[in-house]
Write a protein that holds these residues in place. Structure first.
Motif, PDB file in Angstrom:
ATOM      1  N   ASP A 282     -10.369  23.258 -24.492  1.00 19.28           N
ATOM      2  CA  ASP A 282      -9.331  23.008 -23.564  1.00 19.28           C
ATOM      3  C   ASP A 282      -8.444  21.810 -23.566  1.00 19.28           C
ATOM      4  O   ASP A 282      -9.209  21.379 -23.796  1.00 19.28           O
ATOM      5  N   VAL A 283      -7.711  21.965 -24.537  1.00 18.16           N
ATOM      6  CA  VAL A 283      -6.279  21.240 -25.161  1.00 18.16           C
ATOM      7  C   VAL A 283      -6.147  19.961 -24.814  1.00 18.16           C
ATOM      8  O   VAL A 283      -6.288  19.153 -24.824  1.00 18.16           O
ATOM      9  N   LEU A 284      -6.334  20.143 -23.600  1.00 18.70           N
ATOM     10  CA  LEU A 284      -5.316  18.906 -22.370  1.00 18.70           C
ATOM     11  C   LEU A 284      -6.510  18.231 -22.282  1.00 18.70           C
ATOM     12  O   LEU A 284      -6.399  17.168 -22.240  1.00 18.70           O
ATOM     13  N   ALA A 285      -8.124  18.774 -21.755  1.00 19.08           N
ATOM     14  CA  ALA A 285      -8.944  17.733 -21.388  1.00 19.08           C
ATOM     15  C   ALA A 285      -9.853  17.124 -22.327  1.00 19.08           C
ATOM     16  O   ALA A 285      -9.537  16.112 -22.197  1.00 19.08           O
ATOM     17  N   THR A 286      -8.811  17.883 -24.209  1.00 19.30           N
ATOM     18  CA  THR A 286      -9.486  17.037 -25.314  1.00 19.30           C
ATOM     19  C   THR A 286      -8.894  16.401 -25.267  1.00 19.30           C
ATOM     20  O   THR A 286      -9.316  14.829 -25.365  1.00 19.30           O
ATOM     21  N   MET A 287      -7.367  15.877 -24.878  1.00 20.10           N
ATOM     22  CA  MET A 287      -6.551  15.016 -25.552  1.00 20.10           C
ATOM     23  C   MET A 287      -6.961  14.151 -24.884  1.00 20.10           C
ATOM     24  O   MET A 287      -6.413  13.185 -24.409  1.00 20.10           O
ATOM     25  N   THR A 288      -7.142  14.269 -23.033  1.00 20.08           N
ATOM     26  CA  THR A 288      -7.249  13.271 -21.898  1.00 20.08           C
ATOM     27  C   THR A 288      -7.882  12.385 -22.585  1.00 20.08           C
ATOM     28  O   THR A 288      -8.214  11.212 -22.241  1.00 20.08           O
ATOM     29  N   ARG A 289      -9.354  12.754 -22.860  1.00 19.38           N
ATOM     30  CA  ARG A 289     -10.255  12.474 -23.230  1.00 19.38           C
ATOM     31  C   ARG A 289      -9.836  11.136 -23.866  1.00 19.38           C
ATOM     32  O   ARG A 289     -10.264   9.893 -24.052  1.00 19.38           O
ATOM     33  N   PHE A 290      -9.181  11.986 -25.070  1.00 14.01           N
ATOM     34  CA  PHE A 290      -9.134  11.260 -26.492  1.00 14.01           C
ATOM     35  C   PHE A 290      -8.286   9.681 -26.178  1.00 14.01           C
ATOM     36  O   PHE A 290      -8.103   8.528 -26.150  1.00 14.01           O
ATOM     37  N   PHE A 291      -7.242   9.847 -25.259  1.00 19.41           N
ATOM     38  CA  PHE A 291      -6.501   8.966 -24.698  1.00 19.41           C
ATOM     39  C   PHE A 291      -7.123   8.410 -23.749  1.00 19.41           C
ATOM     40  O   PHE A 291      -6.599   6.655 -23.683  1.00 19.41           O
ATOM     41  N   GLY A 292      -7.852   8.185 -23.240  1.00 20.39           N
ATOM     42  CA  GLY A 292      -8.349   7.792 -21.816  1.00 20.39           C
ATOM     43  C   GLY A 292      -9.305   6.334 -23.249  1.00 20.39           C
ATOM     44  O   GLY A 292      -9.105   5.121 -22.597  1.00 20.39           O
ATOM     45  N   ARG A 293      -9.768   7.222 -23.484  1.00 20.02           N
ATOM     46  CA  ARG A 293     -10.546   5.717 -24.701  1.00 20.02           C
ATOM     47  C   ARG A 293      -9.749   5.375 -25.714  1.00 20.02           C
ATOM     48  O   ARG A 293     -10.046   3.939 -25.374  1.00 20.02           O
ATOM     49  N   ALA A 294      -8.469   5.685 -25.860  1.00 20.31           N
ATOM     50  CA  ALA A 294      -7.450   5.113 -26.812  1.00 20.31           C
ATOM     51  C   ALA A 294      -7.064   3.679 -26.512  1.00 20.31           C
ATOM     52  O   ALA A 294      -7.048   2.760 -26.356  1.00 20.31           O
ATOM     53  N   THR A 295      -6.395   4.065 -24.410  1.00 18.66           N
ATOM     54  CA  THR A 295      -5.718   3.281 -23.951  1.00 18.66           C
ATOM     55  C   THR A 295      -6.759   1.920 -23.539  1.00 18.66           C
ATOM     56  O   THR A 295      -5.985   0.970 -22.972  1.00 18.66           O
ATOM     57  N   ALA A 296      -8.071   2.665 -22.272  1.00 18.33           N
ATOM     58  CA  ALA A 296      -8.927   1.378 -22.538  1.00 18.33           C
ATOM     59  C   ALA A 296      -8.838   0.627 -24.096  1.00 18.33           C
ATOM     60  O   ALA A 296      -9.182  -1.115 -23.743  1.00 18.33           O
ATOM     61  N   ASP A 297      -8.965   0.507 -25.283  1.00 21.62           N
ATOM     62  CA  ASP A 297      -9.747   0.289 -26.326  1.00 21.62           C
ATOM     63  C   ASP A 297      -8.322  -0.944 -26.532  1.00 21.62           C
ATOM     64  O   ASP A 297      -8.536  -1.814 -27.110  1.00 21.62           O
TER      65      ASP A 297
ATOM     66  N   THR B 135      -1.060  17.656 -26.655  1.00 18.96           N
ATOM     67  CA  THR B 135      -1.397  18.634 -26.066  1.00 18.96           C
ATOM     68  C   THR B 135      -0.329  20.113 -26.506  1.00 18.96           C
ATOM     69  O   THR B 135      -0.484  21.107 -27.330  1.00 18.96           O
ATOM     70  N   TRP B 136       0.885  19.558 -26.479  1.00 20.62           N
ATOM     71  CA  TRP B 136       2.209  19.897 -27.131  1.00 20.62           C
ATOM     72  C   TRP B 136       2.100  20.649 -28.157  1.00 20.62           C
ATOM     73  O   TRP B 136       3.152  20.801 -29.037  1.00 20.62           O
ATOM     74  N   ILE B 137       1.627  19.334 -28.691  1.00 25.96           N
ATOM     75  CA  ILE B 137       1.984  18.870 -30.735  1.00 25.96           C
ATOM     76  C   ILE B 137       0.888  20.124 -31.152  1.00 25.96           C
ATOM     77  O   ILE B 137       1.295  21.117 -32.325  1.00 25.96           O
ATOM     78  N   VAL B 138      -0.312  20.441 -30.607  1.00 26.75           N
ATOM     79  CA  VAL B 138      -1.114  21.310 -31.125  1.00 26.75           C
ATOM     80  C   VAL B 138      -0.939  22.351 -30.641  1.00 26.75           C
ATOM     81  O   VAL B 138      -0.785  24.092 -31.514  1.00 26.75           O
ATOM     82  N   TYR B 139       0.030  22.854 -29.265  1.00 30.95           N
ATOM     83  CA  TYR B 139       0.636  24.296 -29.338  1.00 30.95           C
ATOM     84  C   TYR B 139       1.249  24.629 -30.604  1.00 30.95           C
ATOM     85  O   TYR B 139       1.162  25.183 -31.022  1.00 30.95           O
ATOM     86  N   GLU B 140       2.184  23.834 -30.245  1.00 30.86           N
ATOM     87  CA  GLU B 140       3.255  24.115 -31.659  1.00 30.86           C
ATOM     88  C   GLU B 140       2.830  24.735 -33.422  1.00 30.86           C
ATOM     89  O   GLU B 140       3.027  24.862 -34.341  1.00 30.86           O
ATOM     90  N   LEU B 141       1.876  23.356 -33.806  1.00 30.38           N
ATOM     91  CA  LEU B 141       0.792  23.944 -34.939  1.00 30.38           C
ATOM     92  C   LEU B 141       0.485  24.638 -35.369  1.00 30.38           C
ATOM     93  O   LEU B 141      -0.160  25.370 -35.736  1.00 30.38           O
ATOM     94  N   SER B 142      -0.340  25.209 -33.781  1.00 27.09           N
ATOM     95  CA  SER B 142      -1.200  26.524 -33.436  1.00 27.09           C
ATOM     96  C   SER B 142       0.652  28.210 -33.897  1.00 27.09           C
ATOM     97  O   SER B 142      -0.235  28.841 -33.924  1.00 27.09           O
ATOM     98  N   ALA B 143       1.478  27.740 -33.266  1.00 28.30           N
ATOM     99  CA  ALA B 143       2.050  28.614 -33.430  1.00 28.30           C
ATOM    100  C   ALA B 143       3.788  28.847 -34.620  1.00 28.30           C
ATOM    101  O   ALA B 143       4.126  29.795 -34.788  1.00 28.30           O
ATOM    102  N   ARG B 144       3.523  27.899 -35.244  1.00 28.63           N
ATOM    103  CA  ARG B 144       4.562  27.240 -36.724  1.00 28.63           C
ATOM    104  C   ARG B 144       3.898  27.097 -37.603  1.00 28.63           C
ATOM    105  O   ARG B 144       4.016  25.615 -37.763  1.00 28.63           O
TER     106      ARG B 144
END
Ligand code: HEM
Length: 434
Positions: A130-145, A255-264
């Motif tokens: 689930d892309v949004l859930a994954t990217m939310t985890r990524f940015f949760g860790r990125a912002t805490a860092d 998440t929108w970036i991943v969508y566009e990468l998969s669509a274009r």
């Protein structure tokens, strides 16, 4: 609201006698705003205390006069409308913001960029997701860092709880008061308290170590070293504000970036060529080394601005574009509609990264505002661009993206996100030379 022309209020849809326009708006938020714009023009009334503006000049005036005539303060819960208290909050926030701004300087950002690759590898792995859930985890860790570096342990989880508790409240058009006996309100209050409690522990711990060696290269280090002498409570609230702002919005953008990468595939091909031109041993590239990737990110933020709807509360009696406004009135504008308005953009609904590369490609003034503008412009503009550009670079370079469900069905109920986007990521096989 009275216009210089003598009309009391801008024209607008009358709506239901009891519920006004809320029901129709909630059925299709973007569609409703688009229809009203077409029918009534650049200013219309949503209800007796709310207007919606659409022209670049009106939007620019609203954003640049924020703090003075308009207020950006808001809460997911309803409360008595006390504009003077909101103005005092704005002043306190602005002092901390000024000190924090220095925290977003190059050295801190570079130290963070060096650690970001590991965060990316640990959170964005092969497999179906689930892309949004994954990217939310990524940015949760990125912002805490970014905010707390080595002290960040446990923070992403508590932050995620707070974000998850805000989400259902911010999707409702009708706000609940803090005393409302509901699970949603209770969960929000509890998670907010937990996050602030954790911030308080970390700030006190770090204060005790002040003066022992080099200051830590993260936002907290800069806030503690600031000559503004910020109180612990000021720092804790600012850190919470930054971490919330730097999580959901960039996660939605990625998440929108991943969508566009998969669509274009055509765009993906150009991105892959650019990513391939950076040497393995060159370390973390600078945004300037990836001009096409940067242009792609800018274009995704134009088409899909996560903060698609921005609102302000009128601080004191004033006027906007000739309309008189009273303290407590609301003014809204849709960034999504501004970014897709055919008056300012050619091929407004198409992803064209090249538009950012052409010489003289600057957009019409005040028509491209993914990070806002004026005194409350996003403090993470450079950092956010850097994180998104690097994440795109790593994705394209190391992963194949196979769509596995969900279309770009945009959900406008909170931040703008693609509903249920799922993909399968496959790590690319790196050929070893003989
Ligand atoms: C990468 C994508 C990002 C986008 C598209 C974005 C967008 C925005 C926008 C549109 C606003 C203004 C909202 C308004 O006017 O009401 C804003 C405010 C803000 N952003 Fe970002 N943001 C991003 C990343 C970040 C990051 C990485 C940080 C953290 C360092 C951050 C921190 C903030 C803060 C603290 C505010 C509130 C500023 C204030 O009210 O004084 N943002 N952002």
């Amino acid at each position: 609201m009275t216009h210089a022309s003598g009309s009391e209020r801008p024209p607008g849809p009358r709506g239901h006698w009891l519920f006004g326009n809320t029901e129709e708006y909630d059925r299709d938020r973007n569609g409703f705003l688009e229809r009203c714009h077409r029918e009534y023009g650049d200013v219309f009334s949503f209800d007796a205390r709310t207007i919606v503006v659409s022209s670049p000049e009106q939007v620019h005036a609203l954003l640049t006069r924020t703090n003075k005539d308009f207020l950006a303060e808001n809460s997911p819960l309803a409360g008595p409308m006390d504009t003077e208290r909101m103005a005092a909050d704005a002043e306190l926030w602005t002092t901390t913001r000024r000190a924090g701004w220095q925290g977003l300087h190059r050295r801190v950002a570079e130290a963070h960029a060096g650690r970001l690759r590991a965060v990316f590898e640990e959170t964005v792995a092969d497999g179906e997701m689930d892309v949004l859930a994954t990217m939310t985890r990524f940015f949760g860790r990125a912002t805490a860092d970014f905010c707390l570096s080595a002290d960040a342990a446990g923070v992403p989880e508590v932050l995620a709880e707070n974000v998850a508790a805000i989400d259902p409240l911010s999707r409702d058009s009708l706000q609940l008061p803090p005393w409302w006996p509901s699970r949603k309100v209770w969960r929000f209050a509890r998670s907010r308290k937990r996050l602030l409690g954790l911030m308080s522990q970390i700030v006190r711990g770090r204060r005790r170590l002040l003066g022992d060696g080099e200051p830590v290269q993260d936002l907290l280090g800069v806030l503690l070293a600031s000559s503004a002498e910020l109180s612990d409570v000021q720092i804790e609230r600012f850190l919470r504000g930054i971490m919330l702002a730097a999580l959901g919005v960039p996660a939605s953008a990625l998440t929108w970036i991943v969508y566009e990468l998969s669509a274009r595939p055509d765009v993906l091909g150009r991105l892959a060529d650019e990513a391939g031109s950076v040497g393995e041993d060159d370390g973390v590239p600078a945004v300037g080394d990836l001009p096409y990737t940067e242009a792609f990110v800018k274009e995704v933020l134009r088409l899909w601005p996560p903060t698609w709807l921005i609102g302000r509360t009128v601080r004191r009696e004033t006027e906007l574009d000739g309309w008189r406004l009273k303290a407590g009135d609301q003014v809204l504008f849709s960034l999504y509609r501004l970014h897709r308005d055919a008056r300012w953009w050619s091929e407004p609904d198409r992803l064209v990264p090249e538009r950012w590369l052409e010489p003289h490609a600057a957009p019409v003034r005040h028509t491209y505002l993914p990070f806002g503008a004026g005194p409350r412009v996003c403090v993470g503009t450079q950092l956010g661009m850097m994180q998104l550009t690097l994440a795109t670079f790593w994705l394209v370079r190391t992963m194949e993206i196979v769509p596995s469900g969900g279309a770009a069905d945009p959900d406008f109920s909170g931040l703008l996100v693609p509903r249920d986007l799922r993909v399968r990521l496959r790590r690319k096989v790196v050929r070893q030379s003989a």
